[in-house]
Design a protein around this motif. Structure first.
Motif, mmCIF file in Angstrom:
data_model
loop_
_atom_site.group_PDB
_atom_site.id
_atom_site.type_symbol
_atom_site.label_atom_id
_atom_site.label_comp_id
_atom_site.label_asym_id
_atom_site.label_seq_id
_atom_site.Cartn_x
_atom_site.Cartn_y
_atom_site.Cartn_z
ATOM 1 N N ILE A 1 0.901 -1.215 -0.003
ATOM 2 C CA ILE A 1 0.014 0.041 -0.014
ATOM 3 C C ILE A 1 0.820 1.299 0.159
ATOM 4 N N PRO A 2 0.446 2.419 -0.614
ATOM 5 C CA PRO A 2 1.219 3.647 -0.646
ATOM 6 C C PRO A 2 1.608 4.168 0.833
ATOM 7 N N LEU A 3 2.772 4.690 0.798
ATOM 8 C CA LEU A 3 3.356 5.624 1.889
ATOM 9 C C LEU A 3 3.347 6.981 1.799
ATOM 10 N N VAL A 4 2.657 7.912 2.494
ATOM 11 C CA VAL A 4 2.666 9.204 2.351
ATOM 12 C C VAL A 4 3.704 9.458 3.614
ATOM 13 N N PHE A 5 4.809 10.111 3.396
ATOM 14 C CA PHE A 5 5.454 10.535 4.891
ATOM 15 C C PHE A 5 5.429 12.066 4.874
ATOM 16 N N ASP A 6 4.763 12.492 5.908
ATOM 17 C CA ASP A 6 4.707 13.935 6.209
ATOM 18 C C ASP A 6 5.750 14.391 7.019
ATOM 19 N N LEU A 7 6.290 15.462 6.725
ATOM 20 C CA LEU A 7 7.326 16.055 7.281
ATOM 21 C C LEU A 7 7.014 17.781 7.595
ATOM 22 N N THR B 1 4.741 14.731 1.991
ATOM 23 C CA THR B 1 4.107 16.379 2.168
ATOM 24 C C THR B 1 5.048 16.910 3.248
ATOM 25 N N CYS B 2 5.432 18.121 2.680
ATOM 26 C CA CYS B 2 6.194 19.140 3.414
ATOM 27 C C CYS B 2 5.362 20.347 4.072
ATOM 28 N N VAL B 3 5.777 20.800 5.070
ATOM 29 C CA VAL B 3 5.419 22.020 5.848
ATOM 30 C C VAL B 3 5.553 23.172 5.283
ATOM 31 N N SER B 4 6.628 23.268 4.137
ATOM 32 C CA SER B 4 7.138 24.525 3.815
ATOM 33 C C SER B 4 7.898 24.310 2.366
ATOM 34 N N THR B 5 8.051 25.357 1.804
ATOM 35 C CA THR B 5 8.591 25.459 0.425
ATOM 36 C C THR B 5 10.253 25.081 0.701
ATOM 37 N N PRO B 6 10.839 25.613 1.388
ATOM 38 C CA PRO B 6 12.248 25.545 1.959
ATOM 39 C C PRO B 6 12.593 23.934 2.282
ATOM 40 N N ARG C 1 14.992 13.076 -4.383
ATOM 41 C CA ARG C 1 13.399 12.982 -4.502
ATOM 42 C C ARG C 1 13.110 13.924 -5.997
ATOM 43 N N THR C 2 12.537 13.129 -6.569
ATOM 44 C CA THR C 2 12.253 13.684 -8.171
ATOM 45 C C THR C 2 10.623 14.002 -8.388
ATOM 46 N N LYS C 3 9.566 13.466 -7.655
ATOM 47 C CA LYS C 3 8.390 13.555 -8.149
ATOM 48 C C LYS C 3 7.593 13.455 -6.635
ATOM 49 N N ASN C 4 6.203 13.669 -6.738
ATOM 50 C CA ASN C 4 5.418 13.465 -5.762
ATOM 51 C C ASN C 4 5.849 14.055 -4.224
ATOM 52 N N SER C 5 6.296 15.144 -4.553
ATOM 53 C CA SER C 5 6.323 16.004 -3.125
ATOM 54 C C SER C 5 5.481 17.262 -3.208
ATOM 55 N N TYR C 6 4.919 17.428 -2.144
ATOM 56 C CA TYR C 6 3.899 18.371 -2.079
ATOM 57 C C TYR C 6 4.050 19.267 -0.786
ATOM 58 N N ILE C 7 3.459 20.561 -1.044
ATOM 59 C CA ILE C 7 3.543 21.466 0.308
ATOM 60 C C ILE C 7 2.163 21.593 0.748
ATOM 61 N N ILE C 8 2.271 21.210 2.159
ATOM 62 C CA ILE C 8 1.144 21.121 2.906
ATOM 63 C C ILE C 8 1.372 21.998 4.204
ATOM 64 N N GLU C 9 1.020 23.447 4.143
ATOM 65 C CA GLU C 9 1.738 24.276 5.256
ATOM 66 C C GLU C 9 0.755 24.211 6.552
ATOM 67 N N ASN C 10 1.206 24.730 7.582
ATOM 68 C CA ASN C 10 0.261 24.841 8.789
ATOM 69 C C ASN C 10 -0.768 25.806 8.448
ATOM 70 N N ALA D 1 -6.353 19.665 4.555
ATOM 71 C CA ALA D 1 -6.820 18.281 4.484
ATOM 72 C C ALA D 1 -7.464 18.233 3.076
ATOM 73 N N ASN D 2 -7.779 19.015 2.549
ATOM 74 C CA ASN D 2 -8.191 18.840 1.115
ATOM 75 C C ASN D 2 -6.960 18.610 0.029
ATOM 76 N N LYS D 3 -5.916 19.195 0.377
ATOM 77 C CA LYS D 3 -4.716 19.003 -0.321
ATOM 78 C C LYS D 3 -4.371 17.623 -0.078
ATOM 79 N N LEU D 4 -4.302 17.387 0.960
ATOM 80 C CA LEU D 4 -3.770 15.652 1.629
ATOM 81 C C LEU D 4 -4.695 14.752 0.693
ATOM 82 N N GLU D 5 -6.062 15.195 0.614
ATOM 83 C CA GLU D 5 -7.019 14.127 0.148
ATOM 84 C C GLU D 5 -6.632 14.031 -1.380
#
Length: 352
Positions: free
Chosen positions: A91-97, A127-132, A142-151, A328-332
């Motif tokens: 099953i897929p793993l999404v790792f939240d940083l 999923t990353c909390v910030s652009t930096p 990492r070359t793909k599937n990295s997303y920014i989900i801020e606080n 949450a919508n972004k993570l969905e």
């Protein structure tokens, strides 16, 4: 997290649970009774830690059997555990940083650090909390599937309130000028530079007061115009922000400050309080159109000048507050992109 019911590890899964079947598992490092709250299950690590960790892994393995996807959070070790389970159960793993985990103790250990980087590089999505922080992840290969989900902020909790009533709540004088910082007061955040800036300005402005609140690990100077409010419960934090004339976001140019996204930035903006921030990391991006709202990190003179100017120029004009539901919508979207029909069984969130 379960005690406070606060922050991304609580709010994002809670928002998803309104539409999906979510199971959450966390491990308490402190002596807790364990048990269940909402969809969360808590395991106590115990005094020896290792038996509790083993129990956690076994329970996580059981939950993963029926999951469509794993969202692993909180520290490097949980991403590593999640990666092993994702491969075992296909099953897929999404790792939240939500921070730069290499700054945390575990990932400073050489072997753990290398495994952690490999997991960040090879898991299905990050999923990353910030652009930096996303840019840092890119350097791992990492070359793909990295997303920014801020606080973000909980809908309805942070908003403009009557300043006089908020000051009365904390027994603060009404006819004064108050600047302050609400949140962790620590050496690695550079809080001492705010205190030093206050002492630079306090003779010039006899009505200037400094308010501090939050968990504190640094000495706070004794002064009749410095007020420490303690570690406030969540429902009091909006009142503390609204008691201020200017809110300060302290940070340093270190492995934490460069990659974090201070949640207090969104909270302050939602309360429409003028803010200033250290010129590091995500704040440089968030405030790029307002360079005069930033001070040079680790520089009390610069902080004092920026604070003095902000007291004169209190414009805000902030964008509409970003809520946890938005995140949450972004993570969905990320979860659905990895697993078609993910709502058929449920999302599995695993954190500590």
């Amino acid at each position: 997290m379960i005690d406070d019911r606060f922050g991304r590890l609580w709010e994002i899964p809670f928002s998803l649970a309104a539409r999906h079947h979510v199971k959450g598992l966390c491990l308490s490092y402190q002596e807790k009774s364990g048990g269940r709250v909402e969809f969360w299950e808590s395991i106590n690590s115990g005094m020896l830690k290792i038996p509790g960790l083993i129990q956690f892994i076994l329970r996580a393995d059981c939950l993963a059997k029926d999951a469509d996807v794993i969202w692993a959070c909180s520290d490097s070790i949980y991403g590593i555990i999640g990666f092993i389970l994702s491969k075992k159960h296909n099953i897929p793993l999404v790792f939240d940083l939500y921070d730069n985990f290499e700054y945390f103790l575990l990932a400073r250990l050489p072997i753990v650090k290398q495994i952690y980087r490999a997991v960040v590089r090879k898991c299905d999505a990050v999923t990353c909390v910030s652009t930096p922080l996303k840019h840092l992840v890119d350097t791992y290969g990492r070359t793909k599937n990295s997303y920014i989900i801020e606080n973000a902020v909980p809908a309805g909790l942070f908003s403009p309130l009557d300043k006089e009533k908020c000051r009365y709540e904390f027994k603060l004088p009404k006819e004064i000028v108050i600047v302050g910082s609400i949140g962790a007061l620590a050496k690695n955040r550079g809080t001492k530079y705010l205190i030093n800036a206050f002492f630079i300005l306090q003779k010039k402005y006899p009505d200037l007061h400094l308010v501090l609140a939050g968990p504190c690990s640094i000495p706070i100077a004794e002064h009749d115009r410095i007020h420490y409010l303690g570690n406030l419960p969540m429902d009091k934090i909006p009142l503390a922000y609204n008691a201020l004339d200017v809110a300060v976001i302290c940070n340093r140019d270190n492995a934490f400050g460069r990659y974090c996204f201070p949640q207090k930035a969104r909270e302050i903006m939602a309360c429409n309080i003028p803010l200033i921030a250290a010129d590091v990391g995500s704040m440089k991006l968030l405030l790029k159109d307002h360079p005069d709202w930033m001070y040079v990190h680790d520089n009390a003179q610069s902080l004092a000048r920026t604070l003095e100017n902000r007291l004169e120029n209190q414009g805000t004009g902030y964008p509409e507050a970003t809520t946890w539901q938005d995140m949450a919508n972004k993570l969905e979207e990320v979860l659905y992109s990895l697993r078609e029909g993910a709502s058929s069984n449920g999302f599995f969130c695993k954190t500590s």
